[in-house]
Design an enzyme around this catalytic site. Structure first.
Site, mmCIF file in Angstrom:
data_model
loop_
_atom_site.group_PDB
_atom_site.id
_atom_site.type_symbol
_atom_site.label_atom_id
_atom_site.label_comp_id
_atom_site.label_asym_id
_atom_site.label_seq_id
_atom_site.Cartn_x
_atom_site.Cartn_y
_atom_site.Cartn_z
ATOM 1 N N ARG A 266 0.008 1.681 -8.404
ATOM 2 C CA ARG A 266 1.414 1.326 -8.200
ATOM 3 C C ARG A 266 1.619 -0.179 -8.343
ATOM 4 O O ARG A 266 0.779 -0.968 -7.933
ATOM 5 C CB ARG A 266 1.856 1.771 -6.788
ATOM 6 C CG ARG A 266 2.630 3.069 -6.811
ATOM 7 C CD ARG A 266 2.837 3.657 -5.455
ATOM 8 N NE ARG A 266 3.485 2.778 -4.494
ATOM 9 C CZ ARG A 266 3.850 3.158 -3.284
ATOM 10 N NH1 ARG A 266 3.641 4.403 -2.882
ATOM 11 N NH2 ARG A 266 4.424 2.318 -2.465
ATOM 12 N N ARG B 245 4.990 -6.118 2.340
ATOM 13 C CA ARG B 245 5.413 -4.783 2.797
ATOM 14 C C ARG B 245 5.042 -4.578 4.265
ATOM 15 O O ARG B 245 5.811 -3.988 5.031
ATOM 16 C CB ARG B 245 4.773 -3.703 1.923
ATOM 17 C CG ARG B 245 5.410 -3.632 0.532
ATOM 18 C CD ARG B 245 4.540 -2.899 -0.467
ATOM 19 N NE ARG B 245 4.263 -1.527 -0.097
ATOM 20 C CZ ARG B 245 3.216 -0.837 -0.555
ATOM 21 N NH1 ARG B 245 2.361 -1.393 -1.392
ATOM 22 N NH2 ARG B 245 3.036 0.414 -0.186
HETATM 23 P P1 AP5 Z 1 -0.671 7.390 1.193
HETATM 24 O O1 AP5 Z 1 -0.647 8.785 1.697
HETATM 25 O O2 AP5 Z 1 -0.283 7.140 -0.217
HETATM 26 O O3 AP5 Z 1 0.108 6.414 2.208
HETATM 27 P P2 AP5 Z 1 1.658 6.231 2.504
HETATM 28 O O4 AP5 Z 1 1.802 6.122 3.982
HETATM 29 O O5 AP5 Z 1 2.453 7.266 1.784
HETATM 30 O O6 AP5 Z 1 1.857 4.770 1.895
HETATM 31 P P3 AP5 Z 1 3.001 4.208 0.943
HETATM 32 O O7 AP5 Z 1 2.436 2.936 0.339
HETATM 33 O O8 AP5 Z 1 3.500 5.239 0.014
HETATM 34 O O9 AP5 Z 1 4.069 3.831 1.954
HETATM 35 P P4 AP5 Z 1 5.228 2.863 1.746
HETATM 36 O O10 AP5 Z 1 6.039 3.198 2.920
HETATM 37 O O11 AP5 Z 1 4.850 1.441 1.598
HETATM 38 O O12 AP5 Z 1 5.783 3.226 0.268
HETATM 39 P P5 AP5 Z 1 7.012 4.055 -0.244
HETATM 40 O O13 AP5 Z 1 6.635 4.680 -1.519
HETATM 41 O O14 AP5 Z 1 7.578 4.902 0.839
HETATM 42 O O15 AP5 Z 1 -2.177 6.839 1.415
HETATM 43 C C1 AP5 Z 1 -2.532 5.513 1.051
HETATM 44 C C2 AP5 Z 1 -4.000 5.454 0.589
HETATM 45 O O16 AP5 Z 1 -4.862 5.772 1.685
HETATM 46 C C3 AP5 Z 1 -4.367 6.462 -0.533
HETATM 47 O O17 AP5 Z 1 -5.323 5.873 -1.353
HETATM 48 C C4 AP5 Z 1 -4.942 7.655 0.244
HETATM 49 O O18 AP5 Z 1 -5.841 8.393 -0.550
HETATM 50 C C5 AP5 Z 1 -5.630 6.934 1.421
HETATM 51 N N1 AP5 Z 1 -5.628 7.726 2.656
HETATM 52 C C6 AP5 Z 1 -4.656 8.565 3.115
HETATM 53 N N2 AP5 Z 1 -4.992 9.094 4.305
HETATM 54 C C7 AP5 Z 1 -6.220 8.546 4.618
HETATM 55 C C8 AP5 Z 1 -7.116 8.690 5.745
HETATM 56 N N3 AP5 Z 1 -6.808 9.505 6.775
HETATM 57 N N4 AP5 Z 1 -8.258 7.987 5.733
HETATM 58 C C9 AP5 Z 1 -8.578 7.175 4.697
HETATM 59 N N5 AP5 Z 1 -7.787 6.995 3.605
HETATM 60 C C10 AP5 Z 1 -6.621 7.677 3.571
HETATM 61 O O19 AP5 Z 1 8.081 2.885 -0.535
HETATM 62 C C11 AP5 Z 1 7.880 1.964 -1.583
HETATM 63 C C12 AP5 Z 1 9.039 0.983 -1.637
HETATM 64 O O20 AP5 Z 1 10.260 1.699 -1.910
HETATM 65 C C13 AP5 Z 1 9.323 0.190 -0.367
HETATM 66 O O21 AP5 Z 1 8.512 -0.965 -0.258
HETATM 67 C C14 AP5 Z 1 10.811 -0.141 -0.539
HETATM 68 O O22 AP5 Z 1 10.983 -1.218 -1.426
HETATM 69 C C15 AP5 Z 1 11.366 1.121 -1.198
HETATM 70 N N6 AP5 Z 1 11.865 2.096 -0.216
HETATM 71 C C16 AP5 Z 1 11.393 3.364 -0.001
HETATM 72 N N7 AP5 Z 1 12.075 3.961 0.989
HETATM 73 C C17 AP5 Z 1 12.987 3.069 1.418
HETATM 74 C C18 AP5 Z 1 13.968 3.087 2.455
HETATM 75 N N8 AP5 Z 1 14.151 4.162 3.245
HETATM 76 N N9 AP5 Z 1 14.748 1.982 2.613
HETATM 77 C C19 AP5 Z 1 14.617 0.905 1.817
HETATM 78 N N10 AP5 Z 1 13.699 0.804 0.840
HETATM 79 C C20 AP5 Z 1 12.882 1.882 0.638
HETATM 80 MG MG MG Z 2 3.884 7.224 0.220
#
Ligand code: AP5
Ligand code: MG
Length: 207
Positions: A153, A164
């Site tokens: 990403r 973040r």
């Molecule tokens: P993963 O499951 O991908 O983690 P995640 O919590 O989904 O992390 P994200 O980076 O997707 O969260 P985010 O909130 O920053 O991003 P989002 O896309 O929502 O796991 C991460 C890694 O760890 C993977 O490699 C996985 O394999 C590993 N892993 C998982 N579980 C594990 C375990 N138990 N042990 C070890 N390893 C593990 O948002 C992106 C952007 O979109 C934001 O920054 C913002 O700009 C915008 N955005 C999205 N929603 C909003 C909102 N509501 N308001 C405003 N802006 C928003």
């Molecule tokens: Mg996610």
């Protein structure tokens, strides 16, 4: 079943959400995935959102609230849903109360120092959105779930990750107390294997 997954970037919200949605046959609504799809499709919302996402900042509330309102009004969401990454501000949470108040808010708790490695080593499927980690899949380029292409990403660079995390602590972490006050919060230790985290989530969901 109306669920919200809270937690910092990299906590495993997406990983757990896909397992939980499969188990309970409810739609997985990831606002991050929706925004990335909008960018890939070159929509006006996508172009606007990209500027914020590339900096690790939140996309403005009004954009997200409208997007989620439309999605939750779809027939598929009548039987329940899992929101992953929304709400992320108190204003978004207040808006959600007026659309469809969540029954349970699961906070996936992981300390900051563990998150940097999870995010820098993450690879995601361009097609189905599934997350993987290089520690497990090495340099594989193909998604084992759907055969799509695995990519890194744009916002998984160390400097953007730090922003973040900072944004999470300032703007999103206050929702922990917000939902605790409503009696909806359930905290799960996210610093265990994905299978153990899933078991812990099933326990707090009562099944
Ligand atoms: P993963 O499951 O991908 O983690 P995640 O919590 O989904 O992390 P994200 O980076 O997707 O969260 P985010 O909130 O920053 O991003 P989002 O896309 O929502 O796991 C991460 C890694 O760890 C993977 O490699 C996985 O394999 C590993 N892993 C998982 N579980 C594990 C375990 N138990 N042990 C070890 N390893 C593990 O948002 C992106 C952007 O979109 C934001 O920054 C913002 O700009 C915008 N955005 C999205 N929603 C909003 C909102 N509501 N308001 C405003 N802006 C928003
Ligand atoms: Mg996610």
């Amino acid at each position: 079943m109306k669920l919200v997954f809270l937690g910092p970037p990299g906590a495993g919200k997406g990983t757990q959400a896909s397992m939980v949605c499969q188990r309970f046959a409810i739609p997985h609504i990831s606002t991050g995935d929706m925004l990335r799809a909008a960018i890939a499709n070159g929509t006006e919302t996508g172009m606007k959102a990209k500027v914020f996402m590339d900096r690790g900042q939140l996309v403005p509330d009004e954009v997200l609230i409208e997007m989620v309102r439309e999605r939750l009004n779809e027939k598929e969401c009548e039987k329940g849903f899992l929101l992953d990454g929304f709400p992320r501000t108190v204003d978004q949470a207040e808006a959600l109360e007026g659309i469809a108040a969540p029954d349970v808010v699961v906070d996936v708790d992981v300390a900051d120092e563990k998150l940097l490695d999870r995010l820098t080593g993450r690879r995601v499927c361009e097609k189905c959105g599934e997350s993987f980690h290089v520690a497990k899949i090495g340099d594989a380029k193909v998604c084992s779930h759907c055969g799509g292409t695995l990519i890194q990403r744009d916002d998984d660079k160390p400097a953007t990750i730090r922003n973040r995390l900072d944004v999470y602590h300032r703007q999103t972490a206050p929702l922990i107390d917000y939902y605790r006050g409503k009696g909806a919060l359930r905290t799960v230790d996210g610093d265990q294997t994905p299978e153990k985290v899933f078991e812990a989530i099933l326990v707090v969901l009562g099944g």
